[in-house]
Design an enzyme around this catalytic site. Sequence first.
Site, mmCIF file in Angstrom:
data_model
loop_
_atom_site.group_PDB
_atom_site.id
_atom_site.type_symbol
_atom_site.label_atom_id
_atom_site.label_comp_id
_atom_site.label_asym_id
_atom_site.label_seq_id
_atom_site.Cartn_x
_atom_site.Cartn_y
_atom_site.Cartn_z
ATOM 1 N N SER A 183 34.152 19.093 17.899
ATOM 2 C CA SER A 183 33.587 17.699 17.962
ATOM 3 C C SER A 183 33.822 16.868 18.735
ATOM 4 O O SER A 183 35.100 16.705 18.552
ATOM 5 C CB SER A 183 33.003 16.627 16.734
ATOM 6 O OG SER A 183 32.860 15.254 16.796
ATOM 7 N N TYR A 213 37.065 12.904 8.542
ATOM 8 C CA TYR A 213 36.581 14.039 9.100
ATOM 9 C C TYR A 213 36.877 13.757 10.975
ATOM 10 O O TYR A 213 37.620 15.120 11.605
ATOM 11 C CB TYR A 213 34.793 13.882 9.576
ATOM 12 C CG TYR A 213 34.177 14.347 10.559
ATOM 13 C CD1 TYR A 213 33.342 15.653 10.231
ATOM 14 C CD2 TYR A 213 33.810 14.488 11.962
ATOM 15 C CE1 TYR A 213 32.814 16.774 10.696
ATOM 16 C CE2 TYR A 213 33.028 15.091 12.358
ATOM 17 C CZ TYR A 213 32.765 15.939 11.911
ATOM 18 O OH TYR A 213 31.915 16.801 13.270
ATOM 19 N N LYS A 268 38.267 17.283 13.230
ATOM 20 C CA LYS A 268 38.406 17.981 13.925
ATOM 21 C C LYS A 268 39.492 17.907 14.632
ATOM 22 O O LYS A 268 39.657 18.993 15.820
ATOM 23 C CB LYS A 268 37.586 17.525 14.609
ATOM 24 C CG LYS A 268 36.265 17.920 13.557
ATOM 25 C CD LYS A 268 35.319 19.213 13.371
ATOM 26 C CE LYS A 268 34.240 19.821 12.523
ATOM 27 N NZ LYS A 268 33.780 21.045 12.684
ATOM 28 N N THR A 313 20.777 17.311 14.282
ATOM 29 C CA THR A 313 20.534 18.340 13.034
ATOM 30 C C THR A 313 20.350 17.071 10.833
ATOM 31 O O THR A 313 20.862 15.836 11.842
ATOM 32 C CB THR A 313 21.846 18.524 12.613
ATOM 33 O OG1 THR A 313 22.901 18.195 11.952
ATOM 34 C CG2 THR A 313 21.609 19.613 14.418
HETATM 35 N N1 LIG Z 1 25.552 17.160 14.290
HETATM 36 C C1 LIG Z 1 26.243 16.418 15.056
HETATM 37 O O1 LIG Z 1 25.566 15.150 15.473
HETATM 38 C C2 LIG Z 1 27.549 17.110 15.102
HETATM 39 C C3 LIG Z 1 28.602 16.291 16.102
HETATM 40 C C4 LIG Z 1 29.752 17.020 16.517
HETATM 41 C C5 LIG Z 1 29.765 18.058 15.904
HETATM 42 N N2 LIG Z 1 28.915 18.729 14.804
HETATM 43 C C6 LIG Z 1 29.386 20.068 14.237
HETATM 44 O O2 LIG Z 1 28.483 21.221 14.381
HETATM 45 C C7 LIG Z 1 28.651 21.648 13.031
HETATM 46 C C8 LIG Z 1 27.748 22.095 12.745
HETATM 47 O O3 LIG Z 1 26.826 20.829 12.158
HETATM 48 P P1 LIG Z 1 25.847 20.347 11.693
HETATM 49 O O4 LIG Z 1 25.167 19.321 12.761
HETATM 50 O O5 LIG Z 1 24.844 22.291 12.321
HETATM 51 O O6 LIG Z 1 25.412 20.718 10.823
HETATM 52 P P2 LIG Z 1 24.867 20.530 9.315
HETATM 53 O O7 LIG Z 1 22.955 21.039 9.946
HETATM 54 O O8 LIG Z 1 24.589 19.694 8.220
HETATM 55 O O9 LIG Z 1 24.933 22.444 9.047
HETATM 56 C C9 LIG Z 1 25.823 22.847 8.733
HETATM 57 C C10 LIG Z 1 26.604 24.230 8.224
HETATM 58 O O10 LIG Z 1 26.971 24.257 7.351
HETATM 59 C C11 LIG Z 1 26.828 24.993 6.186
HETATM 60 N N3 LIG Z 1 28.309 24.984 5.355
HETATM 61 C C12 LIG Z 1 28.668 23.356 4.882
HETATM 62 N N4 LIG Z 1 29.426 23.240 4.116
HETATM 63 C C13 LIG Z 1 29.756 24.489 4.008
HETATM 64 C C14 LIG Z 1 30.486 25.522 2.554
HETATM 65 N N5 LIG Z 1 30.635 24.728 1.418
HETATM 66 N N6 LIG Z 1 30.383 26.751 2.997
HETATM 67 C C15 LIG Z 1 29.637 27.719 3.582
HETATM 68 N N7 LIG Z 1 29.012 26.827 4.898
HETATM 69 C C16 LIG Z 1 28.872 25.669 4.749
HETATM 70 C C17 LIG Z 1 25.640 24.495 6.059
HETATM 71 O O11 LIG Z 1 25.203 25.492 4.863
HETATM 72 P P3 LIG Z 1 24.962 25.578 3.945
HETATM 73 O O12 LIG Z 1 24.496 24.156 2.804
HETATM 74 O O13 LIG Z 1 23.892 26.447 3.302
HETATM 75 O O14 LIG Z 1 26.063 26.082 3.315
HETATM 76 C C18 LIG Z 1 24.804 24.447 6.876
HETATM 77 O O15 LIG Z 1 24.798 26.273 7.792
HETATM 78 C C19 LIG Z 1 29.601 21.137 12.300
HETATM 79 O O16 LIG Z 1 31.169 21.754 12.428
HETATM 80 C C20 LIG Z 1 30.135 19.355 12.429
HETATM 81 O O17 LIG Z 1 31.210 19.133 12.326
HETATM 82 C C21 LIG Z 1 27.912 17.832 14.509
#
Ligand SMILES: NC(=O)c1ccc[n+]([C@@H]2O[C@H](COP(=O)([O-])OP(=O)(O)OC[C@H]3O[C@@H](n4cnc5c(N)ncnc54)[C@H](OP(=O)(O)O)[C@@H]3O)[C@@H](O)[C@H]2O)c1
Length: 265
Positions: A141, A154, A158, A189
């Site tokens: 991130s 968090y 990261k 998301t």
């Molecule tokens: N959205 C943003 O603004 C943003 C910005 C920077 C970085 N990121 C990073 O991008 C990545 C994806 O995030 P996203 O935005 O797509 O979030 P999201 O929509 O909440 O998706 C998170 C994913 O992680 C899985 N997950 C969560 N806890 C888990 C666990 N204990 N075991 C296995 N799987 C787990 C969830 O699936 P289940 O619930 O089915 O387990 C889901 O598929 C993350 O690493 C996040 O830190 C996001």
Amino acid sequence: MIRDLQNPVVLITGASMGIGEACARAFGRRGARLILTARSAEALERVRQAVAPAEAQVLPADLGRPEDVAALAERALACWGRVDVLVNNAGVGIYKPCWELEPQQARTMMEVNFFAPLELMRRLIPPMRRQGGGTIVNVSSIAGQVALPWLTLYSASKAALNFLADGVRIELRGSGVRIVSVCPGFVKTGFPQHALGGQMPPALATRRRFAITAEECADAIVRGVDRGSRTVVTPRIGWALVWLARVFPKTLDGILARMRGPAPE
Ligand SMILES: NC(=O)c1ccc[n+]([C@@H]2O[C@H](COP(=O)([O-])OP(=O)(O)OC[C@H]3O[C@@H](n4cnc5c(N)ncnc54)[C@H](OP(=O)(O)O)[C@@H]3O)[C@@H](O)[C@H]2O)c1
């Protein structure tokens, strides 16, 4: 790198929604054979059907449980006998100051955001080296570059992931195994709603004008893998924040404090 491979095997964590689901679609369009994991078997099955005709296997696992992570690596290798690209994408946030956290919340977040990627790297790098190459993508991130005061713990998780990648990349020089750190800014998301605790400060919710879609983020990830990029910051305006943090850290502290608003009592 995946340009050179016929039907590379791509293991994607957090593939049930958001950026992980978009990655499954993007790698699937490139002819990859997919291994999709997350906790929700039902959601993974939906993604598996959506990526057809790409071949995809579904391996549900809870990355907060170390025993699930170890088993996942073995089961993933058993699918097609190799993993060419590991996308460590699953992650969770906590919008609480450290003095308000339950210790277990912080530990669970570190398991998912740091220890699970570390364990998958530990188990998959040796077979990648034996097969002559591979790519590890760590979805970190912008918070791993600049500590965001509404996501402090968090950010620490990261930053740890970025430093792990920076060191391992050098350790693996010449082995054919590459490490790509991906640092997205805001991505549209359900991430804020899935946080283990706390909420995004209200002032920030209205400041998401630089937010990109999960599909744009996934395209940047696939490009980063193709080019063997070291670090992908997406959207690229995020590099301005990284520069400001390095050159004028006090100025950035003031900007972030204003964005954060007063800390809760
Ligand atoms: N959205 C943003 O603004 C943003 C910005 C920077 C970085 N990121 C990073 O991008 C990545 C994806 O995030 P996203 O935005 O797509 O979030 P999201 O929509 O909440 O998706 C998170 C994913 O992680 C899985 N997950 C969560 N806890 C888990 C666990 N204990 N075991 C296995 N799987 C787990 C969830 O699936 P289940 O619930 O089915 O387990 C889901 O598929 C993350 O690493 C996040 O830190 C996001």
